[in-house]
Design a protein around this motif. Structure first.
Motif, short mmCIF file in Angstrom:
data_model
loop_
_atom_site.label_atom_id
_atom_site.label_comp_id
_atom_site.label_asym_id
_atom_site.label_seq_id
_atom_site.Cartn_x
_atom_site.Cartn_y
_atom_site.Cartn_z
N SER A 78 -16.14 47.54 13.60
CA SER A 78 -16.55 47.73 14.99
C SER A 78 -18.04 47.50 15.17
O SER A 78 -18.49 47.10 16.25
N THR A 79 -18.83 47.71 14.13
CA THR A 79 -20.26 47.44 14.22
C THR A 79 -20.52 45.95 14.38
O THR A 79 -21.42 45.54 15.13
N ASP A 80 -19.75 45.11 13.70
CA ASP A 80 -19.87 43.66 13.88
C ASP A 80 -19.49 43.25 15.30
O ASP A 80 -20.07 42.32 15.86
N GLN A 81 -18.52 43.94 15.88
CA GLN A 81 -18.13 43.65 17.26
C GLN A 81 -19.27 43.97 18.22
O GLN A 81 -19.52 43.22 19.17
N ILE A 82 -19.97 45.05 17.99
CA ILE A 82 -21.11 45.41 18.84
C ILE A 82 -22.23 44.40 18.69
O ILE A 82 -22.85 43.98 19.68
N GLU A 83 -22.52 43.99 17.47
CA GLU A 83 -23.59 43.02 17.24
C GLU A 83 -23.26 41.67 17.89
O GLU A 83 -24.14 41.04 18.49
N SER A 84 -22.01 41.24 17.81
CA SER A 84 -21.61 40.00 18.47
C SER A 84 -21.69 40.12 19.98
O SER A 84 -22.06 39.17 20.67
N PHE A 85 -21.38 41.30 20.51
CA PHE A 85 -21.47 41.54 21.94
C PHE A 85 -22.91 41.41 22.43
O PHE A 85 -23.18 40.73 23.44
N LEU A 86 -23.85 42.03 21.73
CA LEU A 86 -25.26 41.93 22.12
C LEU A 86 -25.79 40.51 21.92
O LEU A 86 -26.60 40.03 22.73
N LEU A 87 -25.33 39.85 20.88
CA LEU A 87 -25.77 38.48 20.64
C LEU A 87 -25.27 37.55 21.73
O LEU A 87 -26.01 36.65 22.19
N ASN A 88 -24.04 37.73 22.20
CA ASN A 88 -23.52 36.89 23.27
C ASN A 88 -24.17 37.20 24.60
O ASN A 88 -24.28 36.31 25.46
N ILE A 89 -24.62 38.43 24.81
CA ILE A 89 -25.36 38.75 26.03
C ILE A 89 -26.67 37.97 26.07
O ILE A 89 -27.06 37.42 27.11
N CYS A 90 -27.35 37.90 24.93
CA CYS A 90 -28.61 37.15 24.88
C CYS A 90 -28.38 35.65 25.09
O CYS A 90 -29.30 34.95 25.52
N ARG A 91 -27.19 35.17 24.80
CA ARG A 91 -26.87 33.76 25.02
C ARG A 91 -26.46 33.47 26.46
O ARG A 91 -26.28 32.31 26.82
N GLY A 92 -26.24 34.52 27.26
CA GLY A 92 -25.83 34.33 28.64
C GLY A 92 -24.35 34.05 28.80
O GLY A 92 -23.95 33.33 29.72
N ALA A 93 -23.52 34.62 27.93
CA ALA A 93 -22.08 34.39 27.99
C ALA A 93 -21.46 35.17 29.15
O ALA A 93 -22.02 36.17 29.63
N GLY A 94 -20.28 34.69 29.59
CA GLY A 94 -19.56 35.36 30.64
C GLY A 94 -18.66 36.46 30.10
O GLY A 94 -18.78 36.88 28.94
N SER A 95 -17.73 36.92 30.95
CA SER A 95 -16.85 38.02 30.54
C SER A 95 -15.94 37.61 29.39
O SER A 95 -15.63 38.42 28.52
N LEU A 96 -15.50 36.35 29.38
CA LEU A 96 -14.65 35.89 28.28
C LEU A 96 -15.44 35.70 26.99
O LEU A 96 -14.95 35.97 25.89
N GLY A 97 -16.68 35.24 27.10
CA GLY A 97 -17.50 35.01 25.91
C GLY A 97 -18.03 36.28 25.28
O GLY A 97 -18.35 36.29 24.09
N LEU A 98 -18.12 37.37 26.06
CA LEU A 98 -18.64 38.62 25.51
C LEU A 98 -17.66 39.29 24.56
O LEU A 98 -18.06 40.10 23.73
N THR A 99 -16.39 38.99 24.69
CA THR A 99 -15.36 39.65 23.88
C THR A 99 -14.65 38.65 22.97
O THR A 99 -13.44 38.73 22.78
N THR A 100 -15.39 37.70 22.42
CA THR A 100 -14.77 36.69 21.56
C THR A 100 -14.31 37.28 20.24
O THR A 100 -13.33 36.81 19.65
N LEU A 101 -15.01 38.30 19.73
CA LEU A 101 -14.64 38.92 18.45
C LEU A 101 -13.63 40.01 18.74
O LEU A 101 -13.98 41.15 19.07
N LYS A 102 -12.35 39.68 18.60
CA LYS A 102 -11.27 40.61 18.91
C LYS A 102 -10.55 41.04 17.65
O LYS A 102 -10.74 40.48 16.57
N ARG A 103 -9.70 42.06 17.80
CA ARG A 103 -8.98 42.61 16.65
C ARG A 103 -8.03 41.59 16.06
O ARG A 103 -7.85 41.52 14.84
#
Length: 327
Positions: A123-148
């Motif tokens: 779950s920590t990797d999921q949080i890091e990917s979420f913050l990284l995608n925010i800095c890239r300007g991703a949309g709602s679909l791009g923010l949750t690319t790392l799924k279970r």
């Protein structure tokens, strides 16, 4: 150990992998992949799984050669299959290396019999990917690319006897029925229920041999800056439970994006029409009505249709035509 009991129950109920299957397990020698390897190694006799471990060597440091020797000894002692992959070109940044790793998994799925790929993300990797995608300007679909869990569809690679063909993944736009020549593989991340600190406690108690990758401490990589600078700052100055808050935010965005995607496809299916003299390869949509929708809905509709059906979009002043391309 409570963590292993919780993992075994969670793996049995949430990941519907039938027995006697071949699982491809990615192993980097770090704490997450080592703990995942140990848990699946214990469960493999119960479900009669055939584990195949793969290590992707990026050739970024000489110490990785010593890791190959260590992993080879472990797999040789346990009589398990072990695959080592090295790139043929320079992996200059994180994006290129990540795309290379997933392309390796795709190629192995084409030439082997396994259908499931197990990755040791927490779950920590999921949080890091979420913050990284925010800095890239991703949309709602791009923010949750790392799924279970994630299912990948790709064309079958035909060589030596036949020409390569581009095969349509979906035979029908609205039913999304897979054609027989398509290939699919499932990527599972069973450690999503744990964070990095819980994994650390688990392997510390068992005193597992962990190989620390020195590139994980290099702040030139953006993910490492998020891990060692941004997240500690947020935990100390803003919210001590910021990890739980971000996971809740990721879950809410995932639910909302899934609902928006289904609502968009349903709206498109109800509003599209096909003339009497046309075939199923031509779908006409009213542009004036399409223009009234929010930008996110328009974007989600076009992306979903193009990905799911390999359609080409032709926009005119009166209507939008979706023409199916055949090769």
């Amino acid at each position: 150990n409570f963590i292993f009991i919780y993992f075994s129950n969670h793996f049995r109920t949430d990941f519907l992998i039938s027995p006697n299957k071949t699982l491809l397990l990615t192993n980097s020698g770090g704490q997450d992949s080592t703990v995942l390897f140990l848990m699946l190694f214990i469960l493999r006799k119960q479900y009669n799984y055939n584990l195949i471990n793969i290590y992707c060597n990026h050739l970024w440091q000489i110490a990785s050669l010593q890791l190959i020797i260590q992993l080879s000894r472990i797999h040789f002692a346990q009589k398990m299959n072990f695959i080592i992959i090295t790139p043929f070109f320079d992996l200059k940044n994180e994006n290129i290396s990540r795309n290379w790793r997933y392309s390796v998994l795709t190629r192995l799925s084409c030439f082997s019999s396994f259908e499931y790929t197990i990755v040791g993300h927490t779950s920590t990797d999921q949080i890091e990917s979420f913050l990284l995608n925010i800095c890239r300007g991703a949309g709602s679909l791009g923010l949750t690319t790392l799924k279970r869990e994630k299912i990948n569809f790709f064309t079958k690679f035909i060589c030596f006897s036949e020409k390569k063909k581009k095969i349509s993944f979906f035979s029908n736009l609205f039913t999304n029925q897979l054609v027989s020549n398509s290939i699919w593989s499932l990527i599972y991340r069973p450690l999503f229920t744990f964070n990095r600190f819980e994994i650390y406690q688990f392997y510390s108690v068992l005193n597992l041999p962990i190989w620390t990758d020195q590139t994980n401490f290099n702040l030139n990589y953006r993910r490492n800056r998020i891990r060692f600078e941004l997240l500690p700052y947020l935990r100390f100055y803003l919210n001590p439970n910021v990890d739980i808050a971000l996971l809740r935010c990721i879950q809410n965005i995932s639910y909302e994006s899934t609902f928006l995607k289904k609502l968009t496809l349903k709206t498109f299916n109800m509003s599209s029409h096909c003339p009497d003299n046309c075939t199923n390869n031509l779908i006409i949509y009213n542009y004036s009505q399409f223009q009234k929708y929010p930008y996110t809905v328009q974007k989600s509709a076009i992306i979903s249709i193009l990905i799911n059906s390999n359609l080409n979009v032709l926009i005119t002043t009166s209507s939008i035509y979706f023409l199916n391309l055949f090769f």
